[in-house]
Design a protein around this motif. Sequence first.
Motif, PDB file in Angstrom:
ATOM      1  N   TYR A 131     -20.828   9.173   5.149  1.00 46.67           N
ATOM      2  CA  TYR A 131     -20.034   8.662   6.278  1.00 46.67           C
ATOM      3  C   TYR A 131     -18.759   9.488   6.456  1.00 46.67           C
ATOM      4  N   THR A 132     -18.137   9.830   5.332  1.00 48.23           N
ATOM      5  CA  THR A 132     -16.892  10.602   5.380  1.00 48.23           C
ATOM      6  C   THR A 132     -17.129  11.983   5.973  1.00 48.23           C
ATOM      7  N   GLU A 133     -18.199  12.620   5.534  1.00 43.48           N
ATOM      8  CA  GLU A 133     -18.468  13.986   6.006  1.00 43.48           C
ATOM      9  C   GLU A 133     -18.867  14.024   7.476  1.00 43.48           C
ATOM     10  N   TYR A 168     -15.037   2.859  -0.902  1.00 42.12           N
ATOM     11  CA  TYR A 168     -14.496   3.296   0.400  1.00 42.12           C
ATOM     12  C   TYR A 168     -13.209   4.089   0.221  1.00 42.12           C
ATOM     13  N   TYR A 219     -12.878   6.767  -1.265  1.00 44.32           N
ATOM     14  CA  TYR A 219     -13.202   8.181  -1.041  1.00 44.32           C
ATOM     15  C   TYR A 219     -12.861   8.567   0.396  1.00 44.32           C
ATOM     16  N   PHE A 220     -13.156   7.672   1.323  1.00 43.74           N
ATOM     17  CA  PHE A 220     -12.805   7.892   2.725  1.00 43.74           C
ATOM     18  C   PHE A 220     -11.310   7.652   2.943  1.00 43.74           C
ATOM     19  N   LYS A 249      -8.438  10.222   2.730  1.00 45.91           N
ATOM     20  CA  LYS A 249      -8.360  11.277   3.736  1.00 45.91           C
ATOM     21  C   LYS A 249      -7.665  10.807   5.018  1.00 45.91           C
ATOM     22  N   CYS A 250      -7.275   9.520   5.046  1.00 39.75           N
ATOM     23  CA  CYS A 250      -6.669   8.946   6.257  1.00 39.75           C
ATOM     24  C   CYS A 250      -5.156   9.157   6.278  1.00 39.75           C
TER      25      CYS A 250
END
Length: 394
Positions: free
Chosen positions: A189-191, A265, A267-268, A271-272
Amino acid sequence: MMGVIDIKKVCIITQALYGGGAERAAANLSKDLSDNYQIYLIVYDASRIDYPYSGELIDCKTPPKKNYIAKIINFIKRCLIINRIKKKKRIDVSISFMTPANVINIVSKYRDNVITSVRNTMSMKEKSKIRDYFIRWCGKKTDYTVALSEGVKRELIYYYNYNPYKLRTIYNSCDYKWFYDENPNIVNYTESFSFDGFVLVTAGRLTRQKGQWHLIRAVSILKKEIKNIKLVIFGDGDMLNDLQEYANTLDVSDCVFFPGYMKNYHYFMKKCDAFVFSSLYEGFGNVLIEALSCGLPIVSVDAKYGPREILSNSNHLVSDIELAEYGILTEEISQKTFDRNDINFERSDYSLAKGISVLLKDEKTRMHYVVQAKRRSEDFSPDKIISQWNDVIG
């Protein structure tokens, strides 16, 4: 010849190892205490495990029931099963999370010391005479109570007549190391996600308490001045369809995303650009310290009781926004029931939007809170929290 060291046997009782903050806190506590005690983690249903844990996992195999009679039968079964476990394992101390588990912990008492834990503010919830009775009953019958925050502690004393000498506040710990475990779903999802522009993130059950529709309103306000703004809401719950339709109503469905609940989550999240929090009320707010550990600057409503204890050293109420020590606090949200047809924003929605705008538009402020986030997260390290639990366990 040296004697054998007698290691205390501690059981931790929680309903499951997935779902909300209490379940995650129970799993974390099993890891925190495993070096000093023999841990038994007792759950009602171990068919799904999302949170890493330590110790011997014991599955009562009594998943939740919807029928009233079935619930009563389930309660009796759980009490009998856990009482047998306490006898067989010769448990010294039993720790439980949330009122239903607290009641079972007390009823199933054998020779163990019973420690109950209150994880949420109860006075803000819908009134229930039965629930209030059992909260008071637990306060009289338990050997010790751990409150999740100072606010919850004050409430237990003021509303439920708890003995302050048998009551202590211990915050949840946060071990950021397991944030780096890469679950394939969240990695994919992140990528595939486009991080261009500003990305806001939040996480929590999609329920009334979490107030996510106020974040959707704030994005609707901000979209006029910050063109490429996005909001990602991690979590599952019974309000999913209502929140999605509300995003459509406010014409922000193109920038508000609902990926559901995903393991790790964080992991995502790392990056925010910012973590945002909109609860109507809380006992503490576990995701806030997770966000701090990820080094994310935070904008949070000044909800009872957790956010101010975590982000600020002052006790005054926010009338607009407060640039506090460890994050930005905005005006407390009203307790109004959500109406997906209501497009009339509250003053607190504009306060929330303003707090987010200040953070996103001022890079110096944003970087300041990145540094402060890491600094504050150290106060919730397992080592510091373990020593407090050691004092209570004895």
